[in-house]
Design a protein around this motif. Sequence first.
Motif, PDB file in Angstrom:
ATOM      1  N   CYS A 131      55.479  33.430  41.316  1.00  0.00           N
ATOM      2  CA  CYS A 131      54.311  32.785  40.694  1.00  0.00           C
ATOM      3  C   CYS A 131      54.170  31.341  41.147  1.00  0.00           C
ATOM      4  CB  CYS A 131      54.398  32.883  39.174  1.00  0.00           C
ATOM      5  SG  CYS A 131      54.236  34.586  38.561  1.00  0.00           S
ATOM      6  N   PHE A 134      52.783  31.345  44.637  1.00  0.00           N
ATOM      7  CA  PHE A 134      51.351  31.642  44.576  1.00  0.00           C
ATOM      8  C   PHE A 134      50.564  30.399  44.171  1.00  0.00           C
ATOM      9  CE2 PHE A 134      47.765  32.965  41.796  1.00  0.00           C
ATOM     10  CZ  PHE A 134      46.928  33.468  42.786  1.00  0.00           C
ATOM     11  N   LEU A 135      50.992  29.737  43.108  1.00  0.00           N
ATOM     12  CA  LEU A 135      50.266  28.558  42.621  1.00  0.00           C
ATOM     13  C   LEU A 135      50.283  27.413  43.636  1.00  0.00           C
ATOM     14  CD1 LEU A 135      51.466  28.583  38.912  1.00  0.00           C
ATOM     15  CD2 LEU A 135      49.133  29.036  39.727  1.00  0.00           C
ATOM     16  N   PHE A 139      47.029  29.850  45.730  1.00  0.00           N
ATOM     17  CA  PHE A 139      46.008  29.897  44.694  1.00  0.00           C
ATOM     18  C   PHE A 139      44.669  29.325  45.161  1.00  0.00           C
ATOM     19  CE2 PHE A 139      43.798  27.950  41.032  1.00  0.00           C
ATOM     20  CZ  PHE A 139      43.467  29.118  40.371  1.00  0.00           C
ATOM     21  N   ALA A 143      41.256  31.346  45.381  1.00  0.00           N
ATOM     22  CA  ALA A 143      40.227  31.069  44.387  1.00  0.00           C
ATOM     23  C   ALA A 143      38.850  30.801  44.987  1.00  0.00           C
ATOM     24  CB  ALA A 143      40.644  29.869  43.535  1.00  0.00           C
ATOM     25  N   VAL A 155      44.634  34.381  36.641  1.00  0.00           N
ATOM     26  CA  VAL A 155      45.509  33.289  36.204  1.00  0.00           C
ATOM     27  C   VAL A 155      46.223  33.677  34.911  1.00  0.00           C
ATOM     28  CG1 VAL A 155      45.537  30.909  35.339  1.00  0.00           C
ATOM     29  CG2 VAL A 155      44.231  31.472  37.396  1.00  0.00           C
ATOM     30  N   THR A 158      48.975  36.063  35.794  1.00  0.00           N
ATOM     31  CA  THR A 158      50.068  35.330  36.431  1.00  0.00           C
ATOM     32  C   THR A 158      50.907  34.631  35.370  1.00  0.00           C
ATOM     33  OG1 THR A 158      48.789  35.006  38.455  1.00  0.00           O
ATOM     34  CG2 THR A 158      50.623  33.485  38.075  1.00  0.00           C
TER      35      THR A 158
END
Length: 186
Positions: A131, A134-135, A139, A143, A155, A158
């Motif tokens: 996670c 990913f962020l 992300f 997005a 989100v 996640t």
Amino acid sequence: MSRLETALAAIDAANALDPDTSEGAPAAALYGTRMSAELDRLFPGAPDVLRIAARGQHIERWTSPRAAYPEGREGYLAWRRDLGAFHARRVGEIMRDAGYGGDEADRAGTLLRKEGIKRDPEVQMLEDVICFVFLRWYFHPFAEGRDPAGLLRIVEKTARKMSAAARERALREFDLPEPFAAAFRS
């Protein structure tokens, strides 16, 4: 070279074959490097099996494209399940070739298939690392151009996968606008 170094080098060699070089390096190799760096940052001193699972999280992922599965949730879930089994098998082979025992290879498979998320501390650590990667790295490109309501659902999913400690840390480390930040506070 240690068993750990041998296993990581084998994963890196496999991932170096990823034809997607849109970020200037093979995508799977770059992802593996990012996973290892984030694991080291979040959980320094993690055991070998967790280090190997993190690096091998997307091993040879390009060999099983999402487009090969039906559209929709069922197709997506089948793809993810099959990928988890494939990654577990490939990483297990690499671990055995590097001198790890069957129990250690099986444990890496458990981590990669995410068996026991929220119950098994190491599975949860791996999920938290996923996670964060990913962020941090994926992300914003993900997005772009997405429907805000659909993006909020992603989100929220996640955040639900993360441990409470990881959600708190994400709020400190990432400048998440509302209502995304709210998903990490619940």
